[in-house]
Design an enzyme around this catalytic site. Structure first.
Site, PDB file in Angstrom:
ATOM      1  CD  GLU A   1       0.858  -9.132   1.805  1.00 48.59           C
ATOM      2  OE1 GLU A   1      -0.081  -8.510   1.255  1.00 48.59           O
ATOM      3  OE2 GLU A   1       0.672 -10.062   2.602  1.00 48.59           O
ATOM      4  N   PRO A   2       4.803  -4.946  -0.583  1.00 48.59           N
ATOM      5  CG  PRO A   2       6.990  -4.126  -0.712  1.00 48.59           C
ATOM      6  CD  PRO A   2       6.152  -5.176  -0.033  1.00 48.59           C
ATOM      7  N   GLY A   3       3.940  -3.534  -3.728  1.00 51.64           N
ATOM      8  CA  GLY A   3       3.944  -3.750  -5.177  1.00 51.64           C
ATOM      9  C   GLY A   3       4.338  -2.452  -5.854  1.00 51.64           C
ATOM     10  NE  ARG A   4       0.076   2.258  -6.104  1.00 49.31           N
ATOM     11  CZ  ARG A   4      -1.008   2.156  -6.886  1.00 49.31           C
ATOM     12  NH1 ARG A   4      -1.003   2.684  -8.088  1.00 49.31           N
ATOM     13  NH2 ARG A   4      -2.077   1.518  -6.455  1.00 49.31           N
TER      14      ARG A   4
ATOM     15  N   GLY B   1       0.757  -1.248   0.000  1.00 46.59           N
ATOM     16  CA  GLY B   1       0.000   0.000   0.000  1.00 46.59           C
ATOM     17  C   GLY B   1       0.783   1.291   0.000  1.00 46.59           C
TER      18      GLY B   1
ATOM     19  CE1 TYR C   1      -1.348  -3.764  -8.617  1.00 48.09           C
ATOM     20  CE2 TYR C   1      -0.340  -1.718  -7.901  1.00 48.09           C
ATOM     21  CZ  TYR C   1      -0.728  -3.005  -7.643  1.00 48.09           C
ATOM     22  OH  TYR C   1      -0.503  -3.561  -6.405  1.00 48.09           O
TER      23      TYR C   1
ATOM     24  CE1 TYR D   1      -8.448   1.081  -9.964  1.00 51.23           C
ATOM     25  CE2 TYR D   1      -6.502   1.379 -11.322  1.00 51.23           C
ATOM     26  CZ  TYR D   1      -7.385   0.559 -10.666  1.00 51.23           C
ATOM     27  OH  TYR D   1      -7.188  -0.791 -10.694  1.00 51.23           O
TER      28      TYR D   1
ATOM     29  CB  CYS E   1     -14.084   2.793 -30.484  1.00 46.07           C
ATOM     30  SG  CYS E   1     -13.183   2.764 -32.026  1.00 46.07           S
TER      31      CYS E   1
ATOM     32  NE  ARG F   1      -2.544   2.859 -11.547  1.00 52.65           N
ATOM     33  CZ  ARG F   1      -2.642   4.064 -11.045  1.00 52.65           C
ATOM     34  NH1 ARG F   1      -2.217   5.105 -11.740  1.00 52.65           N
ATOM     35  NH2 ARG F   1      -3.145   4.270  -9.859  1.00 52.65           N
TER      36      ARG F   1
HETATM   37  N1  LLP Z   1      -1.201  -7.133  -0.712  1.00 52.40           N
HETATM   38  C1  LLP Z   1      -2.485  -7.333  -1.067  1.00 52.40           C
HETATM   39  C2  LLP Z   1      -3.273  -8.327  -0.351  1.00 52.40           C
HETATM   40  C3  LLP Z   1      -3.034  -6.587  -2.126  1.00 52.40           C
HETATM   41  O1  LLP Z   1      -4.305  -6.777  -2.456  1.00 52.40           O
HETATM   42  C4  LLP Z   1      -2.239  -5.631  -2.806  1.00 52.40           C
HETATM   43  C5  LLP Z   1      -2.775  -4.839  -3.914  1.00 52.40           C
HETATM   44  C6  LLP Z   1      -0.902  -5.486  -2.402  1.00 52.40           C
HETATM   45  C7  LLP Z   1      -0.418  -6.239  -1.346  1.00 52.40           C
HETATM   46  C8  LLP Z   1       0.029  -4.505  -3.057  1.00 52.40           C
HETATM   47  O2  LLP Z   1      -0.374  -3.196  -2.896  1.00 52.40           O
HETATM   48  P1  LLP Z   1       0.584  -1.984  -3.333  1.00 52.40           P
HETATM   49  O3  LLP Z   1       1.800  -2.016  -2.457  1.00 52.40           O
HETATM   50  O4  LLP Z   1       0.931  -2.171  -4.756  1.00 52.40           O
HETATM   51  O5  LLP Z   1      -0.232  -0.787  -3.104  1.00 52.40           O
HETATM   52  N2  LLP Z   1      -4.705  -1.592  -9.920  1.00 52.40           N
HETATM   53  C9  LLP Z   1      -4.691  -0.614  -8.856  1.00 52.40           C
HETATM   54  C10 LLP Z   1      -4.070  -1.153  -7.579  1.00 52.40           C
HETATM   55  C11 LLP Z   1      -4.717  -2.428  -7.077  1.00 52.40           C
HETATM   56  C12 LLP Z   1      -4.061  -2.971  -5.832  1.00 52.40           C
HETATM   57  C13 LLP Z   1      -4.558  -4.340  -5.513  1.00 52.40           C
HETATM   58  N3  LLP Z   1      -3.978  -4.942  -4.360  1.00 52.40           N
HETATM   59  C14 LLP Z   1      -3.980   0.638  -9.367  1.00 52.40           C
HETATM   60  O6  LLP Z   1      -3.544   0.662 -10.515  1.00 52.40           O
HETATM   61  O7  LLP Z   1      -3.873   1.630  -8.654  1.00 52.40           O
END
Ligand code: LLP
Length: 426
Positions: free
Chosen positions: A286-289, A238, A385, A329, A356, A325
């Site tokens: 659990e960082p993604g972004r 997050g 994403y 969003y 389109c 995105r």
């Molecule tokens: N852990 C869980 C259980 C999650 O559901 C998610 C993201 C993460 C970790 C990673 O979150 P982050 O660190 O990336 O914020 N498509 C959307 C974002 C969807 C996130 C879904 N879950 C966007 O483009 O903003």
């Protein structure tokens, strides 16, 4: 922080000039910076140095095998949400024993696949799922390690589609009902209670919601440690990134109303580490972004300029099928010319794609560089994403992906061909 900068009037990624990368590989083209990913991993890891922790990168943000491989080399674990993501981690050389499997809709087939690979933990989101897991594990004479995902009912103050920790969201188990679920889990013969998990949302730009959620779940975690001997607490992902530098440089009114700088790993750690340390549990993140968001750009070529009745349009060769995105969003992505001189004059315009749909835009009514047909522009912060949410809508082949590491630029996924579009059809 990232490795995309102008040098001699040309946008570079690390040592490579993006104009020539685009000319060589065509557009639309995703370009990633390996050293940005490495820097982000190390910075977060270092900020948490005082805490017994492990990073489990959220694969959904960017699941290219080469990106996963980079993170595996750094020692990262992986947060997965499907059998497909586990398959990718394994193919990339990641360790399944460092994988946690999240998601509200795991199928028996996916559960079996994950059990065969002895993943670290299943993050359970309902009692029905827990019972199925026990059954599948029993049929394999295995024991499935679990954590229950707690929904702490906290407002993450982010876009409603990416807020996950409120009572009305589909995710997790209400924190008041958690003990009952753990009690039930402890009676199941093929379940091993291993931890507790939460994730309140994505693109959080202040630390307060994290603090609130951690404070809510810490007492429960302590109790679960005493009762069920759990070994870890996953605080989810997050951490938000800066998409709009105007927000971070004090140029916008919005920024002036904010008391704090953008959420950094250091602020995150300063607030959370003292609250987590006394638990004596391993902390998973659990960082993604945060890891990949600012490590990628989408290069696109301007096809046409068009003056509408009320607006100026720049039509580019990337569309919402490549990067959804903004449409989904209202996500902000900076758009900058690869040749800096194209930015000498400014215009208020919409940058739109060829799809389109009126929702097919990358920005609306934005003051930006007045670039023209054949100019290449970079849509920034497109590492997370972005490709993972791409589709073949309007029968458009998906872009290629290039990974830059210093002076080396490697195609890590080739561009789809027209034959690829129909390859699965009978
Ligand atoms: N852990 C869980 C259980 C999650 O559901 C998610 C993201 C993460 C970790 C990673 O979150 P982050 O660190 O990336 O914020 N498509 C959307 C974002 C969807 C996130 C879904 N879950 C966007 O483009 O903003």
């Amino acid at each position: 922080m990232h490795h995309f900068h102008y040098r001699n009037g040309q946008l570079h990624c690390e040592e490579r000039n993006l104009q020539s990368v685009a000319e060589e590989h065509g557009t639309p083209l995703y370009v990633y910076s390996a050293n940005t990913v490495r820097d982000h991993y190390r910075r977060l890891d270092a900020a948490l140095a005082g805490l017994d922790h492990h990073i489990a990168y959220a694969v959904k943000a960017n699941s290219n095998l080469s990106v996963l491989g980079l993170l595996a080399d750094l020692g990262s674990g992986f947060d997965i949400v499907s059998g497909g993501e586990l398959f990718r981690v394994i193919k990339a050389g990641g360790d399944p024993k460092l994988c946690s499997f999240a998601g509200v809709g795991k199928t028996a087939h996916e559960i079996k696949f994950a059990l065969e690979h002895k993943i670290y933990c299943f993050n359970i989101e309902s009692v029905a799922e827990l019972d199925l897991l026990n059954e599948v594990a029993g049929s394999m004479r295995a024991v499935a390690p679990i954590a229950v995902r707690i929904n702490p009912n906290v407002d993450a103050k982010t876009h409603e589609y990416i807020s996950t920790g409120k009572a009305e969201n589909k995710f997790g188990v209400d924190y008041l009902a958690a003990e009952e679920v753990y009690q039930h889990a402890s009676t199941l013969p093929h379940i091993l209670v291993r931890g507790v998990q939460m994730h309140i949302g994505s693109q959080l730009t202040t630390v307060d919601p994290f603090v609130e959620a951690v404070e809510r779940v810490v007492p429960l975690a302590a109790e679960l440690k005493a009762r069920h001997n759990i070994e870890f607490f996953s605080i989810g992902g997050g951490i938000g990134i800066v998409y709009d530098p105007a927000l971070a440089s004090g140029q916008s009114e919005w920024w002036e109303q904010q008391a704090e700088p953008p959420l950094s790993p250091e602020i995150y750690a300063t607030e959370l580490v003292p609250r987590l340390t006394p638990l004596g549990l391993k902390i998973l993140l659990e960082p993604g972004r945060y890891m990949v968001g600012n490590a990628g750009v989408l290069l696109t070529t301007c096809l046409y300029e068009k003056k509408g009745h009320a607006k100026n349009f720049k039509v580019v060769d990337a569309g919402m099928s490549d990067l959804i995105r903004p449409a989904l969003y209202q996500g902000h992505h900076e758009i900058v010319p690869v040749r800096e001189s194209a930015g000498d004059s400014q215009i208020k315009a919409d940058v739109v794609g060829p799809i389109c749909e009126s929702g097919d835009f990358f920005c609306q009514d934005r003051d930006l560089a007045d670039f023209h047909a054949d100019h290449i522009v970079a849509i920034m912060s497109a590492g997370a994403y972005s490709f993972t949410m791409a589709s073949n809508y309007n029968s458009r082949p998906m872009p290629a992906e290039v990974l830059i590491d210093g002076a080396e630029a490697r195609v890590v996924r080739r561009r789809q061909t027209l034959d690829d579009l129909i390859a699965l059809e009978l």
